[in-house]
Write a protein that holds these residues in place. Structure first.
Motif, PDB file in Angstrom:
ATOM      1  N   GLY A  15      80.077 -42.787  11.499  1.00 14.39           N
ATOM      2  CA  GLY A  15      78.875 -42.039  11.862  1.00 14.39           C
ATOM      3  C   GLY A  15      79.151 -40.601  12.204  1.00 14.39           C
ATOM      4  O   GLY A  15      79.018 -39.738  11.376  1.00 14.39           O
ATOM      5  N   GLY A  16      79.530 -40.321  13.430  1.00 14.77           N
ATOM      6  CA  GLY A  16      79.728 -38.937  13.848  1.00 14.77           C
ATOM      7  C   GLY A  16      78.405 -38.302  14.211  1.00 14.77           C
ATOM      8  O   GLY A  16      77.627 -38.852  14.987  1.00 14.77           O
ATOM      9  N   VAL A  17      78.091 -37.157  13.632  1.00 10.80           N
ATOM     10  CA  VAL A  17      76.854 -36.432  13.925  1.00 10.80           C
ATOM     11  C   VAL A  17      75.641 -37.201  13.411  1.00 10.80           C
ATOM     12  O   VAL A  17      74.577 -37.192  14.006  1.00 10.80           O
ATOM     13  CB  VAL A  17      76.904 -35.020  13.281  1.00 10.80           C
ATOM     14  CG1 VAL A  17      75.590 -34.292  13.435  1.00 10.80           C
ATOM     15  CG2 VAL A  17      78.035 -34.205  13.872  1.00 10.80           C
ATOM     16  N   VAL A  18      75.810 -37.895  12.302  1.00  8.55           N
ATOM     17  CA  VAL A  18      74.703 -38.556  11.618  1.00  8.55           C
ATOM     18  C   VAL A  18      74.954 -40.056  11.549  1.00  8.55           C
ATOM     19  O   VAL A  18      76.049 -40.501  11.213  1.00  8.55           O
ATOM     20  CB  VAL A  18      74.560 -37.982  10.186  1.00  8.55           C
ATOM     21  CG1 VAL A  18      73.525 -38.720   9.389  1.00  8.55           C
ATOM     22  CG2 VAL A  18      74.229 -36.508  10.251  1.00  8.55           C
ATOM     23  N   SER A  19      73.939 -40.845  11.863  1.00  7.52           N
ATOM     24  CA  SER A  19      74.075 -42.302  11.790  1.00  7.52           C
ATOM     25  C   SER A  19      74.047 -42.771  10.342  1.00  7.52           C
ATOM     26  O   SER A  19      73.595 -42.051   9.446  1.00  7.52           O
ATOM     27  CB  SER A  19      72.933 -42.973  12.559  1.00  7.52           C
ATOM     28  OG  SER A  19      71.708 -42.796  11.861  1.00  7.52           O
ATOM     29  N   GLU A  20      74.485 -43.994  10.118  1.00  5.13           N
ATOM     30  CA  GLU A  20      74.457 -44.559   8.781  1.00  5.13           C
ATOM     31  C   GLU A  20      73.019 -44.650   8.264  1.00  5.13           C
ATOM     32  O   GLU A  20      72.749 -44.398   7.090  1.00  5.13           O
ATOM     33  CB  GLU A  20      75.100 -45.949   8.768  1.00  5.13           C
ATOM     34  CG  GLU A  20      75.132 -46.569   7.389  1.00  5.13           C
ATOM     35  CD  GLU A  20      75.772 -47.949   7.371  1.00  5.13           C
ATOM     36  OE1 GLU A  20      75.579 -48.653   6.363  1.00  5.13           O
ATOM     37  OE2 GLU A  20      76.452 -48.313   8.329  1.00  5.13           O
ATOM     38  N   ALA A  21      72.082 -44.975   9.133  1.00 12.54           N
ATOM     39  CA  ALA A  21      70.671 -45.076   8.735  1.00 12.54           C
ATOM     40  C   ALA A  21      70.131 -43.724   8.277  1.00 12.54           C
ATOM     41  O   ALA A  21      69.410 -43.649   7.270  1.00 12.54           O
ATOM     42  CB  ALA A  21      69.833 -45.612   9.894  1.00 12.54           C
ATOM     43  N   GLU A  22      70.491 -42.648   8.982  1.00 14.71           N
ATOM     44  CA  GLU A  22      70.049 -41.306   8.577  1.00 14.71           C
ATOM     45  C   GLU A  22      70.661 -40.910   7.236  1.00 14.71           C
ATOM     46  O   GLU A  22      69.996 -40.325   6.389  1.00 14.71           O
ATOM     47  CB  GLU A  22      70.422 -40.277   9.642  1.00 14.71           C
ATOM     48  CG  GLU A  22      69.618 -40.407  10.910  1.00 14.71           C
ATOM     49  CD  GLU A  22      70.157 -39.505  12.007  1.00 14.71           C
ATOM     50  OE1 GLU A  22      69.334 -38.795  12.619  1.00 14.71           O
ATOM     51  OE2 GLU A  22      71.375 -39.522  12.255  1.00 14.71           O
ATOM     52  N   ALA A  23      71.935 -41.227   7.057  1.00 15.26           N
ATOM     53  CA  ALA A  23      72.617 -40.914   5.799  1.00 15.26           C
ATOM     54  C   ALA A  23      71.982 -41.684   4.644  1.00 15.26           C
ATOM     55  O   ALA A  23      71.740 -41.134   3.570  1.00 15.26           O
ATOM     56  CB  ALA A  23      74.105 -41.234   5.910  1.00 15.26           C
ATOM     57  N   ARG A  24      71.692 -42.955   4.862  1.00 18.40           N
ATOM     58  CA  ARG A  24      71.078 -43.782   3.818  1.00 18.40           C
ATOM     59  C   ARG A  24      69.678 -43.268   3.475  1.00 18.40           C
ATOM     60  O   ARG A  24      69.297 -43.188   2.307  1.00 18.40           O
ATOM     61  CB  ARG A  24      71.017 -45.239   4.263  1.00 18.40           C
ATOM     62  CG  ARG A  24      70.555 -46.184   3.177  1.00 18.40           C
ATOM     63  CD  ARG A  24      70.693 -47.644   3.592  1.00 18.40           C
ATOM     64  NE  ARG A  24      72.014 -47.979   4.078  1.00 18.40           N
ATOM     65  CZ  ARG A  24      73.073 -48.236   3.310  1.00 18.40           C
ATOM     66  NH1 ARG A  24      72.957 -48.163   2.010  1.00 18.40           N
ATOM     67  NH2 ARG A  24      74.232 -48.546   3.836  1.00 18.40           N
ATOM     68  N   SER A  25      68.925 -42.887   4.484  1.00 19.67           N
ATOM     69  CA  SER A  25      67.582 -42.337   4.269  1.00 19.67           C
ATOM     70  C   SER A  25      67.659 -41.053   3.438  1.00 19.67           C
ATOM     71  O   SER A  25      66.844 -40.845   2.530  1.00 19.67           O
ATOM     72  CB  SER A  25      66.909 -42.067   5.609  1.00 19.67           C
ATOM     73  OG  SER A  25      65.697 -41.404   5.429  1.00 19.67           O
ATOM     74  N   SER A  26      68.627 -40.208   3.728  1.00 23.71           N
ATOM     75  CA  SER A  26      68.815 -38.967   2.956  1.00 23.71           C
ATOM     76  C   SER A  26      69.137 -39.285   1.513  1.00 23.71           C
ATOM     77  O   SER A  26      68.592 -38.676   0.590  1.00 23.71           O
ATOM     78  CB  SER A  26      69.940 -38.128   3.563  1.00 23.71           C
ATOM     79  OG  SER A  26      69.584 -37.694   4.849  1.00 23.71           O
ATOM     80  N   TYR A  27      70.028 -40.249   1.313  1.00 22.61           N
ATOM     81  CA  TYR A  27      70.406 -40.640  -0.052  1.00 22.61           C
ATOM     82  C   TYR A  27      69.169 -41.105  -0.826  1.00 22.61           C
ATOM     83  O   TYR A  27      68.952 -40.698  -1.975  1.00 22.61           O
ATOM     84  CB  TYR A  27      71.459 -41.747  -0.013  1.00 22.61           C
ATOM     85  CG  TYR A  27      71.728 -42.345  -1.362  1.00 22.61           C
ATOM     86  CD1 TYR A  27      72.520 -41.683  -2.291  1.00 22.61           C
ATOM     87  CD2 TYR A  27      71.164 -43.567  -1.714  1.00 22.61           C
ATOM     88  CE1 TYR A  27      72.748 -42.215  -3.549  1.00 22.61           C
ATOM     89  CE2 TYR A  27      71.387 -44.112  -2.964  1.00 22.61           C
ATOM     90  CZ  TYR A  27      72.179 -43.433  -3.876  1.00 22.61           C
ATOM     91  OH  TYR A  27      72.393 -43.971  -5.120  1.00 22.61           O
ATOM     92  N   LEU A  28      68.351 -41.912  -0.210  1.00 20.04           N
ATOM     93  CA  LEU A  28      67.174 -42.450  -0.892  1.00 20.04           C
ATOM     94  C   LEU A  28      66.182 -41.340  -1.245  1.00 20.04           C
ATOM     95  O   LEU A  28      65.522 -41.413  -2.281  1.00 20.04           O
ATOM     96  CB  LEU A  28      66.503 -43.515  -0.029  1.00 20.04           C
ATOM     97  CG  LEU A  28      67.316 -44.800   0.142  1.00 20.04           C
ATOM     98  CD1 LEU A  28      66.638 -45.725   1.140  1.00 20.04           C
ATOM     99  CD2 LEU A  28      67.553 -45.492  -1.185  1.00 20.04           C
TER     100      LEU A  28
END
Length: 86
Positions: A70-83
């Motif tokens: 994760g770090g600064v960004v959660s996995e959920a935020e990263a996945r949402s960005s990808y989508l």
């Protein structure tokens, strides 16, 4: 005289934007919303802001790298960005 050289150096199609963490968020926002479309975006550990309009999706390559921890960004935020980018 020399103007052609300056134009060549400033050619927008050669410029990549990128960043790490909050810098990645800024790079994504700028690259996906600006009228001066860069050559690409490299974002490490960032995500898209909700306000990012993604006008330039499909016009430029985007590489987003995310750490499993994760770090600064959660996995959920990263996945949402990808989508939003697909």
């Amino acid at each position: 005289e020399g103007k052609g050289e300056v134009d060549e150096i400033n050619a927008q199609h050669r410029i990549f934007v990128g960043g790490f963490g909050q810098g990645a968020i800024a790079a994504l926002h700028y690259g996906l919303t600006t009228e001066r479309v860069p050559a690409g975006i490299i974002a490490v550990g960032g995500c898209l802001l909700r306000s990012t309009s993604c006008d330039n999706v499909g016009k430029i390559p985007v590489l987003i790298l995310q750490d499993e921890k994760g770090g600064v960004v959660s996995e959920a935020e990263a996945r949402s960005s990808y989508l939003r980018l697909t």
